[in-house]
Structures are given as C-alpha cells and as structure tokens.
Design an enzyme around this catalytic site. Structure first.
Site, short mmCIF file in Angstrom:
data_model
loop_
_atom_site.label_atom_id
_atom_site.label_comp_id
_atom_site.label_asym_id
_atom_site.label_seq_id
_atom_site.Cartn_x
_atom_site.Cartn_y
_atom_site.Cartn_z
N LEU A 323 0.86 -1.19 0.00
CA LEU A 323 0.00 0.00 0.00
C LEU A 323 0.90 1.24 0.00
O LEU A 323 2.07 1.15 0.35
CB LEU A 323 -0.87 0.00 1.25
CG LEU A 323 -1.97 -1.05 1.27
CD1 LEU A 323 -2.63 -1.10 2.65
CD2 LEU A 323 -3.03 -0.75 0.20
N ASP A 389 -8.27 -14.55 13.52
CA ASP A 389 -7.23 -13.63 13.97
C ASP A 389 -7.47 -12.20 13.48
O ASP A 389 -6.60 -11.58 12.89
CB ASP A 389 -5.88 -14.17 13.43
CG ASP A 389 -4.69 -13.38 13.93
OD1 ASP A 389 -4.74 -12.90 15.06
OD2 ASP A 389 -3.71 -13.24 13.17
N ASP A 409 -3.78 -8.76 6.38
CA ASP A 409 -3.33 -9.82 7.28
C ASP A 409 -4.32 -10.99 7.35
O ASP A 409 -5.07 -11.15 8.31
CB ASP A 409 -3.10 -9.25 8.70
CG ASP A 409 -2.46 -10.29 9.61
OD1 ASP A 409 -2.00 -11.32 9.09
OD2 ASP A 409 -2.46 -10.08 10.83
N1 ATP Z 1 0.02 -4.97 1.48
C1 ATP Z 1 0.44 -4.21 2.49
N2 ATP Z 1 0.97 -3.01 2.26
C2 ATP Z 1 1.40 -2.23 3.27
N3 ATP Z 1 1.36 -2.59 4.56
C3 ATP Z 1 0.84 -3.79 4.84
C4 ATP Z 1 0.36 -4.66 3.84
N4 ATP Z 1 -0.08 -5.78 4.44
C5 ATP Z 1 0.10 -5.61 5.74
N5 ATP Z 1 0.67 -4.41 6.01
C6 ATP Z 1 1.03 -3.84 7.30
O1 ATP Z 1 1.97 -4.65 7.94
C7 ATP Z 1 1.51 -5.01 9.23
C8 ATP Z 1 1.93 -6.43 9.53
O2 ATP Z 1 1.45 -7.29 8.53
P1 ATP Z 1 0.62 -8.57 8.91
O3 ATP Z 1 -0.45 -8.15 9.85
O4 ATP Z 1 0.21 -9.26 7.67
O5 ATP Z 1 1.71 -9.42 9.65
P2 ATP Z 1 1.62 -10.18 11.00
O6 ATP Z 1 2.96 -10.73 11.26
O7 ATP Z 1 0.49 -11.12 10.92
O8 ATP Z 1 1.27 -9.06 12.04
P3 ATP Z 1 0.48 -9.23 13.40
O9 ATP Z 1 1.21 -10.26 14.15
O10 ATP Z 1 0.55 -7.87 13.98
O11 ATP Z 1 -0.89 -9.66 13.04
C9 ATP Z 1 -0.01 -4.84 9.17
O12 ATP Z 1 -0.54 -4.48 10.37
C10 ATP Z 1 -0.19 -3.75 8.15
O13 ATP Z 1 -0.23 -2.49 8.74
MN MN Z 2 -1.30 -11.51 11.83
#
Ligand code: ATP
Ligand code: MN
Length: 522
Positions: A323, A389, A409
């Site tokens: 994004l 989740d 996510d």
């Molecule tokens: N496509 C994207 N572009 C930009 N930022 C993103 C995108 N996808 C996720 N993010 C950001 O990155 C953060 C972490 O990604 P994600 O939640 O997928 O990983 P996670 O390891 O599962 O994190 P959490 O443990 O906090 O759930 C998200 O909270 C979001 O703000």
């Molecule tokens: Mn996650």
C-alpha cells in the site's frame, strides 16, 4: 350377435380402465419429477427471483463500471434483462466470468468526486518538455529510470495507488489488474529485507521500477490442517491463505484486499545474495538434505525448528502489493469490538453477553454511516475462510469514518476445512444487520450457476502458483459452500426474528439510490 356386442363392451371397459390406470401412473410420475432432489432447492430460487425482481431492469451499457455513467444516462439506456441469467455453461462462459458480468457486480456508479480519491493527480503535464526531466528518478543500482510525470509510463503499482478511492482499493474489472499481477509475479527482485513489526517472518521485496511487495513464505502443505491443539493465536501464517483471501474478497465484490500473487522465489539468488539485512542473512543454513533454509527474526516461529526451506532453493511465497507509504497516506488502526481475548483462559465480553451488539451500535463510529455493515462484511469474509485472527482492521485516515475497511493480514485463514468456527459469525448473529447488496451477492454465490467453490477454483487457477499445486485443496473449497449456507441461514434467522418483532432492521439499504432507475424501467 348379442354375445359379440357384450364381448366388445367388456373389451372397451378394459381399455378404458387401462387408459385411466396409465393416466394415473403418468400423473403420479410427472408429479414426482418436480420434486426430484437434483433440482435446485425451489424456495431459494423462487425467493431469489422475488428478492431481485425489482432490479431486473439493468442495461448492458451500465455494465461498464469504469464508464461512470450517471443514473440519468442509465435510464435512457435501460432495457430488460433477467438478473438470473441462463446457465453460463451454455454460453461457454466460465462461472467466474458470468459472475463478474452479472448486473449486481456492475451497478451504475456516479463519477468519483475529487475528495474521494486517496491521491489527487495533477492533470497530465501538457508540455512534456525538458522540465519533466527533473522528475526522472536518478538511476540507482538495479533500478530503472521511471518518468513519474508522464502518466502513460506509470508502473502498475503506481496506477494501483492512484486508483484507491474512498470505497474500494481498485475498480471492478480493473484494466490494471493483469499488468499489476504480472509485475508482482515476474519483476526482478532487487532487494529483500525483513519487515519489522508483526509477529511472524515476512519480507519486503523491491523491484526495479520502485514497486514493493510484502512476502509471506510457505509454511504448511495445502492439504494439511492446523493442529487442533494450537490456539488461534499460535497458528502459522500461510502464503496460500493470503492469496486465496485476495481472490475471495474480490469474488465477494468487496475489493478491500491489496492484490496478492503467488511466486516461486529462489531463496539464494533472490534473498540471500541480495539482502542488505544482516540480521536476516545470518539466519540462512543448509538443511541435512541439502535444501537452503532461513528463519529470520520475529517473535513467533523464527527459529531453526521453524525455518522455511527452499527445494532445494525454490520457495513458494505470496507477494502482496505494498500500500502507499503511510507518510503519503496515513492509516488508522481500529481495534475490533469482537476481538478475541488472545488468552487461553479469559473470554471476551461479546462471548458472554448476547446483547453486546446493542452497546456497539450506540458507540461511534458504529452508530453512524456504514461502519457496522462494513465490519459485518469483513466478518462474513472471515467466517468463510475461518480466520479467527482479526484483532484490528485499518482505514485510510484521509477518508475519516466514511470509508471502506482494509482487510489486511489474512495469513491465518484457511487453516481448517473439516470444522467451521461459528463464533466468527457472532457479530452478524448478535447485530442482525447486513448490507442489502452483500446479501444479494451471497445469495447469487449460493446458486449452482455461480457456486462459490467453483468460482474460487476458477479464480485461483489464474495464479502463477496454481501450476505447482491448486492453491486451495478441494476440502477447503467445499468448506466455502458449507459456510456460505451457514451465513445465509443466519440472515434468514434474523429476518424471521425481526418479522416476529414487527420491525425490518436487518438490511442496510445501500441500493436505495438506484430505486429511481429500477422504478422508471418498470
Ligand atoms: N500490502 C500491504 N501493504 C502495506 N502494509 C501492509 C500490507 N499488508 C500488511 N501491512 C502492514 O503490515 C503489518 C503487519 O502485517 P501482517 O499483519 O500481515 O503481519 P503479522 O505478522 O500477521 O502481524 P500481526 O502479528 O501484527 O498480526 C499490518 O498491520 C499492516 O499495517
Ligand atoms: Mn497476523
């Protein structure tokens, strides 16, 4: 003579009895035909027709959502078409194409006002002269020269950013989707670093045209089910769940997940050899069978025991388009009112208080606009893919409270197919509220000619990784149909409950602005 006459009368009588008997058999047989179990369930079809009866006058002209025709223009072009079309198989169309062609996915839209775009685009520099050279990025190692000022040479990731609006990330039938997915799947990787924050290992990959993607590696085989003794907050993230979630979100007509594609990444050439992230580089090793593995640094599953390994260097991964940087488009994170306790022992309030929704409905921002039904849309997506989740969701700050919710996510979805998780539907059950357009699309997806599992299989078959193995195993696809039926049943239960109370509060009427159009064509 008399005997002959008597005999012929008896014969006539027999013939008459046989005819009546044959008629009876015929009537009984044809009556049972109408109830053959292979017929689609009659009440559903009939009620879908009834439900959709008032939107059966939609012009094929207005199917091009990109044309942004005004309602007035649509009226002129209005012609009769039946909402529930003939079997797509007859016309040789795939179910997915038929679904995306359906009027419900091509409702007329008004032109998007300037303030509803995430970015304001300066009119194309008319005199594309020497001065624009200032905007050509200085070439860096591995990166291309991009002329940012000339919109015709904008890379697909930038077109994606410029297409984000108040209510969706990208338009239906987005002409940029194909170039964007090609870019994610095939562009050379010039940099790979670990993404800080978050609990599990993920990398940020950069491409020569300055595009970026978030990579999540394969951690679980497709037909494996998550161990039943693992709590939802200890589950792995799955690359195929991220890919499948994007497809499901698009099929549901939401368009609130950034495009994700699958890709076979060479862990040596495309990560280890090019990374500038020393912490990541230090975690590479060769497994006893000669596969190259790494585990990175994070708070969950970043250890030798949970390393991700290439075969011997090829690793399946999901790549989600990044994004816009928060410095350009700030996002706001909202805690889900139905957040789980993330504890083995505690229950959240919504789990014990059946009247929980009435307090949420009174609380901002759920007390106004579309926030509650937007949240319910997200709940439906999560229930279909069994994602427990969803602790937070995000929005773009620029749009305030009146905007879509980003469904980011989704890595913990599609972990189990043999079991549904009814608690994910609690917000729908407790609030009994849903957008009318969502309800219509869900019902469409339950019809045999657009069946959700078939449409998903077809959509996922376009992903590059499907040539390695189907992205969702068949039991996961079958679970989608089963869960969709459960969603529909929940809403039907709400309707019944409401009609007993005499009110009709179930639907958020988001198709009301089109009433004129439908009425005028009646
Ligand atoms: N496509 C994207 N572009 C930009 N930022 C993103 C995108 N996808 C996720 N993010 C950001 O990155 C953060 C972490 O990604 P994600 O939640 O997928 O990983 P996670 O390891 O599962 O994190 P959490 O443990 O906090 O759930 C998200 O909270 C979001 O703000
Ligand atoms: Mn996650």
């Amino acid at each position: 003579m008399l005997r002959m006459r008597r005999r012929s009368r008896t014969i006539c009588l027999y013939l008459a009895i046989i005819t009546i008997f044959l008629h009876l058999v015929l009537v009984l047989f044809s009556a049972s035909m109408y109830h053959l179990p292979c017929d689609p369930p009659l009440p559903t079809r009939m009620s879908i027709h009834r439900e959709l009866a008032h939107i059966h006058h939609i012009s094929p002209v207005i199917m091009d959502a990109n044309k942004n025709l005004s309602v007035k223009e649509d009226k002129k072009a209005a012609v009769d078409i039946t909402v529930i079309r003939a079997e797509p198989a007859e016309s040789g169309m795939s179910k997915l194409e038929a679904l995306f062609d359906h009027p419900l996915y091509n409702l007329p839209s008004r032109p998007i006002p300037e303030e509803d775009w995430l970015f304001k685009v300066q009119p194309n520099a008319k005199n594309h002269d020497k001065s624009s050279q200032m905007w050509v990025s200085a070439s860096r190692d591995g990166y291309e020269d991009v002329d940012w000022k000339n919109s015709s040479s904008h890379p697909p990731w930038l077109r994606f950013h410029l297409g984000i609006s108040r209510w969706q990330l990208y338009p239906h039938r987005d002409p940029n989707m194909e170039p964007l997915t090609q870019h994610l799947a095939n562009s050379r990787i010039v940099s790979a670093v670990q993404r800080s924050g978050g609990t599990q290992l993920k990398l940020v990959m950069s491409f020569p045209n300055y595009g970026q993607a978030m990579l999540k590696p394969m951690k679980q085989e497709r037909n494996e089910e998550t161990n039943y003794n693992l709590y939802y907050f200890s589950d792995f993230e799955r690359h195929n769940a991220e890919i499948a979630a994007f497809h499901l979100d698009r099929i549901l007509g939401y368009r609130r997940i950034p495009p994700v594609v699958g890709r076979l990444v060479d862990v040596v050439k495309e990560i280890k050899d090019i990374t500038t992230d020393l912490k990541l580089a230090r975690t590479f090793f060769t497994s006893p069978v000669g596969n190259v593995c790494f585990y990175g640094r994070c708070s969950y599953y970043c250890s030798t025991e949970h390393a991700v390994c290439g075969r011997p260097t090829a690793l399946e991964a999901s790549l989600a388009v990044m994004l816009p940087d928060p410095a350009l488009a700030a996002r706001r994170s909202w805690r889900s009112p139905w957040r789980r306790s993330y504890s083995r022992t505690k229950l959240a309030e919504w789990e014990t208080n059946p009247d929980y929704c009435s307090s949420v409905k009174r609380t901002a921002p759920y007390n106004k606009g579309t926030r509650l039904v937007d949240f319910i849309d997200l709940v439906i997506l999560d229930f279909l893919m069994s994602n427990m989740d969803r602790h937070h969701y995000e929005t773009f700050e620029k749009f305030g409270n009146d905007t879509f919710l980003l469904h980011l996510d989704n890595g913990r979805a599609f972990g189990r197919h043999s079991k549904d998780e009814p608690s994910i539907l609690a917000p729908l059950k407790q609030c009994c509220r849903i957008r009318r357009s969502t309800w219509y699309r869900l019902r469409l997806l339950s019809l045999p000619q657009y069946q959700l599992s078939d449409v998903m299989r077809s959509s996922l078959s376009h992903d590059p990784l499907s040539s390695v193995a189907p992205l969702l195993a068949e039991p996961h696809l079958a679970a989608l149909d089963r869960r969709l039926a459960a969603v529909l049943q929940t809403v039907s239960g709400c309707l019944k409950q409401q009609s007993e109370k005499g009110g009709d509060e179930v639907f958020y009427e988001d198709l009301d602005h089109l009433k004129d159009l439908f009425a005028s064509a009646d």
